[in-house]
Motif scaffolding. Structure first.
Motif, PDB file in Angstrom:
ATOM      1  N   ARG B  67      -8.579   2.481  -0.479  1.00  0.00           N
ATOM      2  CA  ARG B  67      -9.655   3.067  -1.271  1.00  0.00           C
ATOM      3  C   ARG B  67      -9.160   3.423  -2.668  1.00  0.00           C
ATOM      4  N   ILE B  68      -7.999   4.097  -2.724  1.00  0.00           N
ATOM      5  CA  ILE B  68      -7.446   4.498  -4.029  1.00  0.00           C
ATOM      6  C   ILE B  68      -7.127   3.256  -4.866  1.00  0.00           C
ATOM      7  N   SER B  69      -6.578   2.240  -4.188  1.00  0.00           N
ATOM      8  CA  SER B  69      -6.233   0.999  -4.881  1.00  0.00           C
ATOM      9  C   SER B  69      -7.479   0.369  -5.502  1.00  0.00           C
ATOM     10  N   ALA B 120      -0.713  -1.915 -11.668  1.00  0.00           N
ATOM     11  CA  ALA B 120       0.531  -2.005 -10.872  1.00  0.00           C
ATOM     12  C   ALA B 120       0.471  -1.070  -9.662  1.00  0.00           C
ATOM     13  N   ILE B 121       0.005   0.176  -9.919  1.00  0.00           N
ATOM     14  CA  ILE B 121      -0.090   1.147  -8.804  1.00  0.00           C
ATOM     15  C   ILE B 121      -1.078   0.630  -7.757  1.00  0.00           C
ATOM     16  N   SER B 122      -2.208   0.105  -8.275  1.00  0.00           N
ATOM     17  CA  SER B 122      -3.219  -0.436  -7.374  1.00  0.00           C
ATOM     18  C   SER B 122      -2.620  -1.548  -6.520  1.00  0.00           C
ATOM     19  N   HIS B 123      -1.811  -2.381  -7.147  1.00  0.00           N
ATOM     20  CA  HIS B 123      -1.185  -3.507  -6.449  1.00  0.00           C
ATOM     21  C   HIS B 123      -0.176  -3.021  -5.411  1.00  0.00           C
ATOM     22  N   GLU B 124       0.604  -1.972  -5.802  1.00  0.00           N
ATOM     23  CA  GLU B 124       1.587  -1.416  -4.857  1.00  0.00           C
ATOM     24  C   GLU B 124       0.886  -0.821  -3.636  1.00  0.00           C
ATOM     25  N   LEU B 125      -0.215  -0.126  -3.929  1.00  0.00           N
ATOM     26  CA  LEU B 125      -0.934   0.531  -2.826  1.00  0.00           C
ATOM     27  C   LEU B 125      -1.524  -0.492  -1.861  1.00  0.00           C
ATOM     28  N   PRO B 127      -1.850  -4.740  -2.117  1.00  0.00           N
ATOM     29  CA  PRO B 127      -1.845  -5.974  -2.910  1.00  0.00           C
ATOM     30  C   PRO B 127      -3.134  -6.777  -2.722  1.00  0.00           C
ATOM     31  N   ILE B 128      -3.701  -7.180  -3.842  1.00  0.00           N
ATOM     32  CA  ILE B 128      -4.968  -7.925  -3.770  1.00  0.00           C
ATOM     33  C   ILE B 128      -4.768  -9.241  -3.018  1.00  0.00           C
ATOM     34  N   SER B 129      -3.591  -9.858  -3.251  1.00  0.00           N
ATOM     35  CA  SER B 129      -3.336 -11.141  -2.599  1.00  0.00           C
ATOM     36  C   SER B 129      -3.336 -10.985  -1.076  1.00  0.00           C
ATOM     37  N   PHE B 130      -2.834  -9.832  -0.615  1.00  0.00           N
ATOM     38  CA  PHE B 130      -2.801  -9.598   0.834  1.00  0.00           C
ATOM     39  C   PHE B 130      -4.227  -9.498   1.370  1.00  0.00           C
ATOM     40  N   LYS B 131      -5.047  -8.738   0.643  1.00  0.00           N
ATOM     41  CA  LYS B 131      -6.426  -8.536   1.104  1.00  0.00           C
ATOM     42  C   LYS B 131      -7.215  -9.850   1.064  1.00  0.00           C
ATOM     43  N   LYS B 132      -6.947 -10.613  -0.031  1.00  0.00           N
ATOM     44  CA  LYS B 132      -7.765 -11.819  -0.220  1.00  0.00           C
ATOM     45  C   LYS B 132      -7.225 -13.034   0.515  1.00  0.00           C
ATOM     46  N   PHE B 133      -5.880 -13.207   0.488  1.00  0.00           N
ATOM     47  CA  PHE B 133      -5.324 -14.474   1.002  1.00  0.00           C
ATOM     48  C   PHE B 133      -4.391 -14.322   2.204  1.00  0.00           C
ATOM     49  N   GLY B 134      -4.095 -13.095   2.595  1.00  0.00           N
ATOM     50  CA  GLY B 134      -3.267 -12.896   3.787  1.00  0.00           C
ATOM     51  C   GLY B 134      -1.793 -12.697   3.485  1.00  0.00           C
ATOM     52  N   ILE B 135      -1.044 -12.494   4.543  1.00  0.00           N
ATOM     53  CA  ILE B 135       0.366 -12.087   4.416  1.00  0.00           C
ATOM     54  C   ILE B 135       1.254 -13.177   3.796  1.00  0.00           C
TER      55      ILE B 135
END
Lengths: 221, 260
Positions: B67-69, B120-125, B127-135
């Protein structure tokens, strides 16, 4: 019938003596907590040997029974108490066995005397030991047991079986004495077989306990 | 005849007492078994409850991070972008005043830095790639972000082996790697880091290795976040082992089932 009884009785004595020698040999290899029980086995073997020797020489061996009853009661009581102490029992066995010891001594010296079979002391001793056994079973119900306690449980089971039969024989001893020896012998055969069976059970327990870690204490479990 | 019946009574008494003894023994063993079974069940329930609590705590934490991200990325970053645009317009409409212009430049610079930092903080919290494209792609991105610095080399042997579908479980794996990388970067001064995924039966064994200064595990457990890693390993139904000593690098082996 008598020959059969002699066969069983001799087998029991031989096994008892062999077991006693075995106990001496493995004494230092066994966990300390079983040492008192080994003393009991060694004492049993020694008494069986000496009593048989006196019997063969047609000498009165009843004094040994008096001494044996006293020592057996004390050793088993202390042995069971040592194990139960860890479970913090509400009832201290010492309260029961100290007056009993006094009674056994008084009975041997003044009531029945040393030359008569000590049926009163033996019966009382068996009743109290059975009580200890049942109390032990009760405490063991909700106790997480280590290997040492599993061995202890089976020892108590052996003692329980042996003494429940001893008690019946002792309670009926006055009647048994008045029937002919042919009938009497049947009772002794049953008692001897049960005695042999429990000795075998103890032997298996001691052999198995040799694999227990030697330094395990009761508190450390 | 009288002797016969007496003996019979005594024998019956002995047999009854023996039966009683056997009954007591049977009851003892049976009751002990029942009690230990119920104790085991109670313990299992307690452990399951603890695990559920742990899982919910971690899940809530991850949801909050997410949520914060998103807030940072979608709201704060966008707001900063708008402020930056307005500053640019303001700068164009301002009369020629070099003093004011340099102040606006500084503000623009600060906004840009803040925007980058919030991203950067948002990404650390989360990662967009994880949410969108997986591990798998998130890991590739992680490799790029480490290797681009030029101070250390990170290699990941990951042949798309992970078959887990549960997003939270995948996130646990990612967080474990993040935590380990954080240690290697912050404390270990490692030059080379490798992460290998190896299938063993129905499990995956992930081996993380760095050539850093290592540490005394008996003393540093708390500070290195190894407890967090242990928690995540538990939530993956797996286990993790750490090996390290001073100047001998760091090794972590995480094993987890490769199915949901």
């Amino acid at each position: 019938m008598e020959a059969f009884f002699n066969g069983i009785a001799n087998t029991t004595v031989v096994f008892s003596v062999v077991f006693a020698i075995f106990s001496i040999l493995v004494y230092n290899k066994t966990n300390k907590v079983f040492h008192l029980f080994l003393v009991y086995i060694i004492m049993g073997g020694s008494f069986d040997l000496v009593s048989t020797f006196f019997f063969e020489k047609k000498m009165n061996n009843l004094k040994f029974f008096h001494l044996y009853t006293l020592l057996e009661f004390v050793i088993l009581s202390v042995f069971i108490r040592n194990f139960l102490e860890v479970m913090k029992p509400k009832f201290d066995l010492q309260k029961a066995y100290l007056p009993a010891v006094v009674f056994i001594i008084i009975n041997s010296l003044f009531i029945q005397g040393l030359d008569i079979y000590n049926s009163y002391s033996a019966a009382l001793s068996s009743i109290l030991i059975l009580g200890y056994c049942i109390y032990t079973f009760y405490l063991l119900l909700d106790f997480q047991m280590s290997k040492i306690y599993i061995s202890f449980k089976w020892i108590v089971i052996g003692v329980f079986i042996n003494h429940i039969v001893t008690l019946i024989v002792m309670l009926s001893s006055n009647v048994v004495l008045n029937i002919s020896s042919d009938y009497r012998i049947i009772i002794w055969i049953i008692k001897t077989i049960v005695g042999l069976f429990t000795k075998l059970l103890f032997f298996i327990i001691i052999v198995k306990s040799l694999n227990h870690p030697k330094k395990h204490s009761l508190n450390g479990r | 005849m009288e002797g016969d019946s007496i003996v019979l009574y005594i024998i019956i008494s002995i047999l009854v007492s023996l039966l009683f003894a056997l009954g007591v023994i049977w009851f003892l063993n049976h009751a002990q078994k029942k009690i230990s079974q119920s104790r085991f069940r109670a313990q299992e329930l307690k452990l399951n409850f603890q695990r559920l609590m742990l899982e919910n705590t971690v899940r809530t934490k991850e949801q909050e991070r997410d949520r914060i991200s998103r807030e940072l990325h979608d709201d704060v970053s966008s707001q900063l972008g708008i402020v930056n645009l307005n500053m640019h317009v303001l700068k164009q409409r301002m009369p020629d005043d070099h003093g004011l212009e340099s102040i606006i430049d500084q503000i623009e610079m600060s906004i840009k830095k803040s925007s980058e930092r919030s991203r950067a903080i948002s990404h650390e919290l989360m990662p967009i790639s994880f949410k969108k494209f997986g591990i798998h792609l998130a890991l590739e991105e992680l490799v790029d972000s480490i290797n681009v610095t030029g101070t250390m080399t990170l290699t990941v042997e990951n042949d798309f082996l992970i078959e887990l579908k549960d997003e939270f479980k995948l996130l646990h794996i990612y967080r474990v790697i993040q935590e380990l990388l954080n240690n290697s970067v912050k404390y270990a001064k490692a030059k080379n880091i490798s992460i290998d995924f190896l299938p063993i039966g129905t499990e995956i064994e992930m081996t993380y290795r760095d050539d850093g200064i290592g540490c005394d595990l008996s003393q540093n457990k708390e500070g290195l976040g190894l407890n967090n890693i242990n928690t995540r390993a538990t939530l993956l139904d797996g286990d993790v082992e750490f090996t390290s000593s001073i100047n001998k690098g760091f090794l972590a082996v995480l094993k987890f089932p490769n199915y949901d």
